[in-house]
Scaffold this motif. Structure first.
Motif, PDB file in Angstrom:
ATOM      1  N   ILE A  99       0.828  -1.209   0.000  1.00 12.35           N
ATOM      2  CA  ILE A  99       0.000   0.000   0.000  1.00 12.35           C
ATOM      3  C   ILE A  99       0.865   1.263   0.000  1.00 12.35           C
ATOM      4  O   ILE A  99       1.792   1.390   0.798  1.00 12.35           O
ATOM      5  CB  ILE A  99      -0.904   0.034   1.253  1.00 12.35           C
ATOM      6  N   ASP A 100       0.551   2.185  -0.885  1.00  9.92           N
ATOM      7  CA  ASP A 100       1.150   3.518  -0.888  1.00  9.92           C
ATOM      8  C   ASP A 100       0.045   4.526  -0.611  1.00  9.92           C
ATOM      9  O   ASP A 100      -0.996   4.497  -1.257  1.00  9.92           O
ATOM     10  CB  ASP A 100       1.761   3.849  -2.255  1.00  9.92           C
ATOM     11  N   LEU A 101       0.282   5.390   0.363  1.00  6.88           N
ATOM     12  CA  LEU A 101      -0.733   6.391   0.692  1.00  6.88           C
ATOM     13  C   LEU A 101      -0.088   7.552   1.436  1.00  6.88           C
ATOM     14  O   LEU A 101       0.661   7.345   2.385  1.00  6.88           O
ATOM     15  CB  LEU A 101      -1.806   5.749   1.599  1.00  6.88           C
ATOM     16  N   ASP A 118      -9.999  -2.857  -2.004  1.00  6.66           N
ATOM     17  CA  ASP A 118     -10.514  -4.158  -2.395  1.00  6.66           C
ATOM     18  C   ASP A 118      -9.368  -5.172  -2.343  1.00  6.66           C
ATOM     19  O   ASP A 118      -8.302  -4.923  -2.909  1.00  6.66           O
ATOM     20  CB  ASP A 118     -11.096  -4.080  -3.814  1.00  6.66           C
ATOM     21  N   GLN A 119      -9.577  -6.254  -1.612  1.00  8.68           N
ATOM     22  CA  GLN A 119      -8.588  -7.342  -1.531  1.00  8.68           C
ATOM     23  C   GLN A 119      -7.173  -6.870  -1.218  1.00  8.68           C
ATOM     24  O   GLN A 119      -6.207  -7.284  -1.857  1.00  8.68           O
ATOM     25  CB  GLN A 119      -8.602  -8.133  -2.849  1.00  8.68           C
ATOM     26  N   GLY A 120      -7.071  -5.985  -0.249  1.00 11.19           N
ATOM     27  CA  GLY A 120      -5.746  -5.570   0.209  1.00 11.19           C
ATOM     28  C   GLY A 120      -5.073  -4.509  -0.636  1.00 11.19           C
ATOM     29  O   GLY A 120      -3.912  -4.172  -0.405  1.00 11.19           O
ATOM     30  N   ASN A 121      -5.796  -3.987  -1.630  1.00 11.84           N
ATOM     31  CA  ASN A 121      -5.260  -2.919  -2.488  1.00 11.84           C
ATOM     32  C   ASN A 121      -6.106  -1.660  -2.374  1.00 11.84           C
ATOM     33  O   ASN A 121      -7.299  -1.744  -2.093  1.00 11.84           O
ATOM     34  CB  ASN A 121      -5.304  -3.338  -3.968  1.00 11.84           C
ATOM     35  N   ILE A 122      -5.480  -0.511  -2.636  1.00 12.58           N
ATOM     36  CA  ILE A 122      -6.259   0.703  -2.865  1.00 12.58           C
ATOM     37  C   ILE A 122      -6.597   0.702  -4.347  1.00 12.58           C
ATOM     38  O   ILE A 122      -5.717   0.851  -5.189  1.00 12.58           O
ATOM     39  CB  ILE A 122      -5.460   1.960  -2.477  1.00 12.58           C
ATOM     40  N   LEU A 123      -7.877   0.503  -4.640  1.00 20.01           N
ATOM     41  CA  LEU A 123      -8.270   0.345  -6.039  1.00 20.01           C
ATOM     42  C   LEU A 123      -8.460   1.700  -6.705  1.00 20.01           C
ATOM     43  O   LEU A 123      -8.107   1.902  -7.852  1.00 20.01           O
ATOM     44  CB  LEU A 123      -9.559  -0.469  -6.116  1.00 20.01           C
TER      45      LEU A 123
END
Ligand code: ADP
Ligand code: MG
Length: 244
Positions: free
Chosen positions: A24-26, A214-219
């Motif tokens: 994850i990048d945020l 969704d499913q561990g990602n930032i979609l």
């Protein structure tokens, strides 16, 4: 200078063989308000919990106000004083009064005097509009009141960032607004907020950005007007059609 309140780069977290967060990048700017939504099991709570180390990420880096998040006592203390957290299930200490719930951490972690901690707590209980409940125990309060205490308790530590994990999901419908109103007020005062919620009215009113997981990602991620009017992914559209 790093103006980000929170930044995650390539953060991953697994539970056994299951990867709950996938690189994850945020970045969250100071004063930015972000709403995170997404289906159950998509990793929203894990993301929030990694930021204050209720879960430990196994890869990547998390910074809060430029301070690296980790498991060393000094790192944990820095994070615990800077990051306030509000849970779905209030998590108040049942054997303590409302006032004691609010003064415990300021006295023990911040080394405030009892009088100073109580003065601060009363000020915040007034702000969430329940000063008259200060000497009761959590079980004597409604869910909405308990959640407002939880917010006041977190604010007593004077955090620079507030994390909320579905703060209204456990509430009876008539109590949702009183909690959202307090959160809206906080947002209007410039608090940096990361809020997991499916209250899309709150997202429209308060969020600078809405993130869909969704499913561990930032979609996808975008300002609320764009996010709601024009979701890019079919998965987001489907999710929104189910909750709106
Ligand atoms: P969300 O908050 O979006 O519903 P979570 O972050 O709670 O999702 O969970 C993401 C996934 O990780 C889920 O599949 C969940 O079962 C799993 N998970 C979360 N916490 C744990 C844990 N402590 N042990 C094992 N699996 C977990
Ligand atoms: Mg969750």
């Amino acid at each position: 200078m790093n103006e980000n309140a929170i930044s995650l780069s390539s953060v991953s977290k697994s539970f056994g063989a299951f990867q709950a967060l996938k690189s994850i990048d945020l970045s969250v700017a100071k004063g930015e308000r972000i709403v995170i939504c997404g289906p159950s099991g998509s990793g929203k709570s894990t993301l929030i919990r990694c930021i204050n180390q209720l879960e430990t990420h196994e890869a990547g880096e998390i910074l809060v106000n430029g301070i690296k998040v980790g498991t060393e006592p000094k790192q944990l203390e820095a994070i615990r004083t800077q990051v306030g957290m509000v849970f779905q299930s209030f998590n108040l200490f049942p054997h303590l009064t409302i006032l004691e719930n609010c003064t415990l951490a300021p006295i023990w972690v911040k080394k405030l005097s009892k009088a100073a901690a109580e003065a601060k707590a009363m000020q915040l209980l007034e702000r969430v509009r329940i000063p008259d409940q200060a000497h009761k125990r959590p079980s004597q309060l409604s869910g909405g009141q308990q959640q407002r205490v939880a917010i006041a308790r977190a604010l007593c530590m004077e955090p620079s960032v507030m994390l909320f994990d579905e703060p209204t999901s456990a509430l009876d419908p008539e109590m949702v607004k009183e909690v959202l109103d307090v959160m809206l007020e906080l947002a209007s005062e410039g608090m940096t907020m990361l809020v997991v919620t499916h209250e899309m009215g709150f997202a429209r009113q308060a969020a600078d950005r809405v993130i869909f997981m969704d499913q561990g990602n930032i979609l996808e991620s975008g300002p609320p007007t764009e996010f709601f009017a024009n979701p890019r992914h079919e998965r987001t559209r489907l999710f929104l059609s189910q909750i709106l």
